[in-house]
Design a protein around this motif. Structure first.
Motif, PDB file in Angstrom:
ATOM      1  N   GLU A  72       0.829  -1.212   0.000  1.00 35.08           N
ATOM      2  CA  GLU A  72       0.000   0.000   0.000  1.00 35.08           C
ATOM      3  C   GLU A  72       0.860   1.258   0.000  1.00 35.08           C
ATOM      4  OE1 GLU A  72      -0.274  -2.509   2.039  1.00 35.08           O
ATOM      5  OE2 GLU A  72      -2.148  -3.459   1.351  1.00 35.08           O
ATOM      6  N   LEU A  73       1.956   1.220   0.770  1.00 34.36           N
ATOM      7  CA  LEU A  73       2.831   2.399   0.830  1.00 34.36           C
ATOM      8  C   LEU A  73       3.495   2.639  -0.517  1.00 34.36           C
ATOM      9  CD1 LEU A  73       4.177   4.625   2.515  1.00 34.36           C
ATOM     10  CD2 LEU A  73       5.946   2.971   3.122  1.00 34.36           C
ATOM     11  N   PHE A  74       3.993   1.593  -1.150  1.00 36.86           N
ATOM     12  CA  PHE A  74       4.612   1.767  -2.460  1.00 36.86           C
ATOM     13  C   PHE A  74       3.591   2.233  -3.503  1.00 36.86           C
ATOM     14  CE2 PHE A  74       7.876  -1.150  -0.704  1.00 36.86           C
ATOM     15  CZ  PHE A  74       8.978  -0.341  -0.933  1.00 36.86           C
ATOM     16  N   LYS A  75       2.381   1.753  -3.373  1.00 33.23           N
ATOM     17  CA  LYS A  75       1.341   2.188  -4.303  1.00 33.23           C
ATOM     18  C   LYS A  75       1.062   3.674  -4.147  1.00 33.23           C
ATOM     19  CE  LYS A  75      -3.398   1.096  -5.711  1.00 33.23           C
ATOM     20  NZ  LYS A  75      -4.585   0.248  -5.441  1.00 33.23           N
ATOM     21  N   LYS A  76       1.041   4.137  -2.879  1.00 34.18           N
ATOM     22  CA  LYS A  76       0.799   5.562  -2.633  1.00 34.18           C
ATOM     23  C   LYS A  76       1.936   6.406  -3.184  1.00 34.18           C
ATOM     24  CE  LYS A  76      -1.585   8.923  -0.823  1.00 34.18           C
ATOM     25  NZ  LYS A  76      -2.921   9.278  -1.356  1.00 34.18           N
ATOM     26  N   ILE A  77       3.182   5.948  -2.988  1.00 32.31           N
ATOM     27  CA  ILE A  77       4.325   6.699  -3.515  1.00 32.31           C
ATOM     28  C   ILE A  77       4.259   6.771  -5.033  1.00 32.31           C
ATOM     29  CG2 ILE A  77       6.847   6.674  -3.714  1.00 32.31           C
ATOM     30  CD1 ILE A  77       6.983   5.413  -0.977  1.00 32.31           C
ATOM     31  N   LYS A  78       3.878   5.664  -5.649  1.00 26.33           N
ATOM     32  CA  LYS A  78       3.782   5.671  -7.106  1.00 26.33           C
ATOM     33  C   LYS A  78       2.688   6.604  -7.604  1.00 26.33           C
ATOM     34  CE  LYS A  78       3.234   2.518 -11.021  1.00 26.33           C
ATOM     35  NZ  LYS A  78       2.984   1.123 -11.438  1.00 26.33           N
ATOM     36  N   GLU A  79       1.552   6.629  -6.905  1.00 30.89           N
ATOM     37  CA  GLU A  79       0.463   7.527  -7.315  1.00 30.89           C
ATOM     38  C   GLU A  79       0.902   8.987  -7.227  1.00 30.89           C
ATOM     39  OE1 GLU A  79      -2.805   6.605  -4.829  1.00 30.89           O
ATOM     40  OE2 GLU A  79      -3.305   4.713  -5.828  1.00 30.89           O
ATOM     41  N   ILE A  80       1.552   9.343  -6.119  1.00 32.42           N
ATOM     42  CA  ILE A  80       1.990  10.740  -5.960  1.00 32.42           C
ATOM     43  C   ILE A  80       3.033  11.092  -7.013  1.00 32.42           C
ATOM     44  CG2 ILE A  80       3.104  12.369  -4.395  1.00 32.42           C
ATOM     45  CD1 ILE A  80       1.923  10.824  -2.066  1.00 32.42           C
ATOM     46  N   TYR A  81       3.934  10.163  -7.277  1.00 26.98           N
ATOM     47  CA  TYR A  81       4.978  10.430  -8.253  1.00 26.98           C
ATOM     48  C   TYR A  81       4.388  10.585  -9.654  1.00 26.98           C
ATOM     49  CZ  TYR A  81       9.139   9.750 -11.121  1.00 26.98           C
ATOM     50  OH  TYR A  81      10.125   9.905 -12.055  1.00 26.98           O
ATOM     51  N   GLU A  82       3.492   9.671 -10.027  1.00 26.36           N
ATOM     52  CA  GLU A  82       2.892   9.754 -11.363  1.00 26.36           C
ATOM     53  C   GLU A  82       2.000  10.973 -11.504  1.00 26.36           C
ATOM     54  OE1 GLU A  82       0.927   6.056 -11.878  1.00 26.36           O
ATOM     55  OE2 GLU A  82       2.744   4.968 -12.484  1.00 26.36           O
ATOM     56  N   ALA A  83       1.294  11.363 -10.429  1.00 29.80           N
ATOM     57  CA  ALA A  83       0.462  12.566 -10.482  1.00 29.80           C
ATOM     58  C   ALA A  83       1.318  13.799 -10.712  1.00 29.80           C
ATOM     59  CB  ALA A  83      -0.348  12.706  -9.195  1.00 29.80           C
ATOM     60  N   ARG A  84       2.444  13.901 -10.001  1.00 25.46           N
ATOM     61  CA  ARG A  84       3.348  15.035 -10.182  1.00 25.46           C
ATOM     62  C   ARG A  84       3.921  15.032 -11.581  1.00 25.46           C
ATOM     63  NH1 ARG A  84       3.532  19.699  -8.652  1.00 25.46           N
ATOM     64  NH2 ARG A  84       3.045  18.896  -6.571  1.00 25.46           N
ATOM     65  N   HIS A  85       4.307  13.838 -12.082  1.00 24.89           N
ATOM     66  CA  HIS A  85       4.891  13.748 -13.414  1.00 24.89           C
ATOM     67  C   HIS A  85       3.877  14.102 -14.494  1.00 24.89           C
ATOM     68  CE1 HIS A  85       7.769  12.375 -16.397  1.00 24.89           C
ATOM     69  NE2 HIS A  85       6.789  11.669 -16.983  1.00 24.89           N
ATOM     70  N   SER A  86       2.611  13.683 -14.352  1.00 27.81           N
ATOM     71  CA  SER A  86       1.579  13.987 -15.354  1.00 27.81           C
ATOM     72  C   SER A  86       1.249  15.470 -15.362  1.00 27.81           C
ATOM     73  CB  SER A  86       0.320  13.149 -15.069  1.00 27.81           C
ATOM     74  OG  SER A  86      -0.206  13.478 -13.790  1.00 27.81           O
ATOM     75  N   ILE A  87       1.265  16.135 -14.192  1.00 24.96           N
ATOM     76  CA  ILE A  87       1.005  17.576 -14.148  1.00 24.96           C
ATOM     77  C   ILE A  87       2.068  18.333 -14.917  1.00 24.96           C
ATOM     78  CG2 ILE A  87       0.907  19.584 -12.623  1.00 24.96           C
ATOM     79  CD1 ILE A  87      -0.385  17.821 -10.520  1.00 24.96           C
ATOM     80  N   ASN A  88       3.317  17.968 -14.727  1.00 26.54           N
ATOM     81  CA  ASN A  88       4.405  18.633 -15.440  1.00 26.54           C
ATOM     82  C   ASN A  88       4.309  18.387 -16.938  1.00 26.54           C
ATOM     83  OD1 ASN A  88       5.505  19.635 -13.068  1.00 26.54           O
ATOM     84  ND2 ASN A  88       6.826  17.838 -12.753  1.00 26.54           N
TER      85      ASN A  88
END
Length: 497
Positions: free
Chosen positions: A43-59
């Protein structure tokens, strides 16, 4: 990924697991890295991946490249698809993975950077690594954690340094299928090794003061001190690899190891290794396979030792070599010595390996110099001599490389001879060594022997007196006229002792 997060991303990650979101950015980063280290879960790795991908998609949507100053160098950032490897704990992987050898995220490489609970980026300049000496009784299969320095967290004398890692399915299978050296002890083990932080040469195992090792929720036993028989001499502690296998989770679950150590100025490093423990019998078989020196080479070495030195005034014509092992005072069975030894005397490889298995010193019992396993060789010439010379305990090598046995003189036994008195015979005297009396002269022209009366000196005086008193009672009339005589036996001669 965590190192590339902004403050808002870090606060979102910490808030999702109920951690404090207050503090400066470097405090949030450290807190997040500790969270990854100690509470790693899908669950923790999934959350980190979601935050990372969200930041990357915004950029990407805004047409802006990701902020490079907040991201680690590309060589140290794992690809996003590697995260799925952790979320499934590598259950579906069919390709065996070796620790620290794949570009994907691996537990040992991930947590090896944060052994002391501090988030530290890899340094750009490569420093020399701490190396540990090779142990003959341990064959390294995988390096789970490279030797990493123990960094004190505060000014306290007693420090704690945690480490979290997980075994791969291949490593778990190796442990489970390995044979048992003794009940409960597998031959494939996860061991912890500790040494000084010194990169100048390979380091021997050395424990810090007040050491204790905790695996998950249980303390692991650490070798104790050897008792000292000499007064005023401190007892020594054998520093060996610490076996952690029996306290670990042999599954995809993560294991937490905490090293408790005393901070008294010296720097120490720890490493985790997957090893296969060997026995003395296995090392002996390996030595017999690859470590036998040909008899002709050994003969040439003898000639070299006995070669005439023109600068020396003393000429050596031979050298004696004992066939008795100096370790156990028994006849040699597998004669060996170190290549670095200057003497020809050998010791028994069987007992030498057994003694070092119990207490590793690797010192030659003849010259008291280092004789490591890699330097051992079996003397082929002396092995041949042992089969040909079975009635001697020592030989002598001659100048031409030949040899001759030296047989020890047998000690003569001088047992005291007991004289036997002969009474009533014409010859008198004592018996010879074999207890045979000398021949007596013939009385009637025949070669017969005259029977002799023998005094039995084994009777004590008290018994003789009692018998004489009985005779005196029966013959009261002749008491004064009879003369006391010793009892006579008309039997074979009897010894006096």
């Amino acid at each position: 990924m965590v190192m590339s997060f902004r403050v808002s991303d870090l606060q979102m990650l910490l808030g999702s697991v109920g951690r404090s979101k207050s503090g400066l950015k470097h405090e949030l980063v450290t807190r997040a890295l500790q969270l990854v280290q100690f509470d790693c879960s899908p669950e923790l790795f999934k959350k980190i991946k979601e935050i990372y991908e969200a930041r990357h998609s915004i950029n990407t949507d805004l047409g802006q490249p990701p902020q490079q100053h907040q991201q680690p160098p590309p060589t140290h950032r794992p690809p996003p698809e590697a995260l799925s490897l952790h979320s499934s704990y590598d259950r579906s992987s069919t390709v065996p993975r070796t620790a620290l050898s794949t570009p994907n995220i691996d537990y040992p490489s991930l947590y090896g950077k944060y052994l002391n609970g501090l988030g530290r980026l890899p340094l750009k300049s490569m420093k020399p690594e701490v190396r540990l000496v090779k142990l003959p009784f341990y064959t390294v299969l995988d390096e789970l954690l490279k030797p990493t320095e123990l960094v004190p967290q505060n000014n306290e004398k007693l420090q704690e340094s945690p480490c979290v890692f997980a075994l791969t399915p291949r490593q778990v299978e190796l442990i489970r299928t390995s044979r048992e050296l003794q009940p409960g002890v597998k031959s494939v083990q996860v061991v912890l090794r500790i040494c000084y932080t010194d990169t100048s040469c390979p380091q021997e195992d050395q424990y810090p003061p007040n050491i204790a090792v905790k695996v998950n929720h249980s303390y692991c036993s650490v070798p104790g001190y050897y008792p000292s028989n000499k007064p005023g001499v401190e007892p020594k502690r054998p520093c060996r690899p610490i076996n952690l296998t029996h306290l670990m989770y042999l599954s995809s679950a993560t294991n937490r190891i905490t090293v408790i150590w005393g901070n008294y100025g010296k720097s120490y490093s720890v490493g985790l290794f997957l090893v296969r423990q060997m026995t003395s019998a296995e090392l002996l078989q390996r030595l017999k396979t690859i470590g036998i020196k040909h008899p002709e080479l050994c003969k040439a070495l003898v000639k070299e030792k006995l070669r005439l030195d023109p600068e020396s005034e003393i000429a050596t014509t031979g050298v004696r070599v004992s066939l008795i092992c100096p370790l156990v005072k028994m006849r040699l069975s597998v004669p060996c010595r170190a290549e670095t030894c200057a003497h020809l005397q050998c010791f028994d490889a069987v007992f030498y390996l057994q003694m070092n298995e119990k207490k590793p010193t690797w010192m030659c019992p003849v010259c008291d110099k280092p004789a490591t396993y890699d330097q051992l060789m079996i003397d082929g010439l002396l092995s041949k001599i042992l089969t040909e010379c079975e009635d001697a305990d020592e030989i002598e090598y001659l100048v031409d490389g030949s040899w001759c046995p030296i047989k020890a003189e047998k000690e003569r036994s001088y047992s005291p001879q007991c004289p036997i008195l002969v009474v009533g015979g014409s010859t008198g005297g004592t018996l010879d060594v074999n207890g045979v009396p000398p021949p007596a002269p013939s009385t009637n022209g025949e070669n017969g022997k005259v029977p002799a009366d023998v005094v039995d000196l084994t009777l004590d005086s008290s018994s003789s007196e009692e018998e004489e008193e009985e005779e005196d009672d029966d013959e009261d009339d002749d008491v004064g006229s009879r003369r006391k005589r010793p009892r006579l036996y008309k039997k074979d001669l009897a010894s006096a002792c």
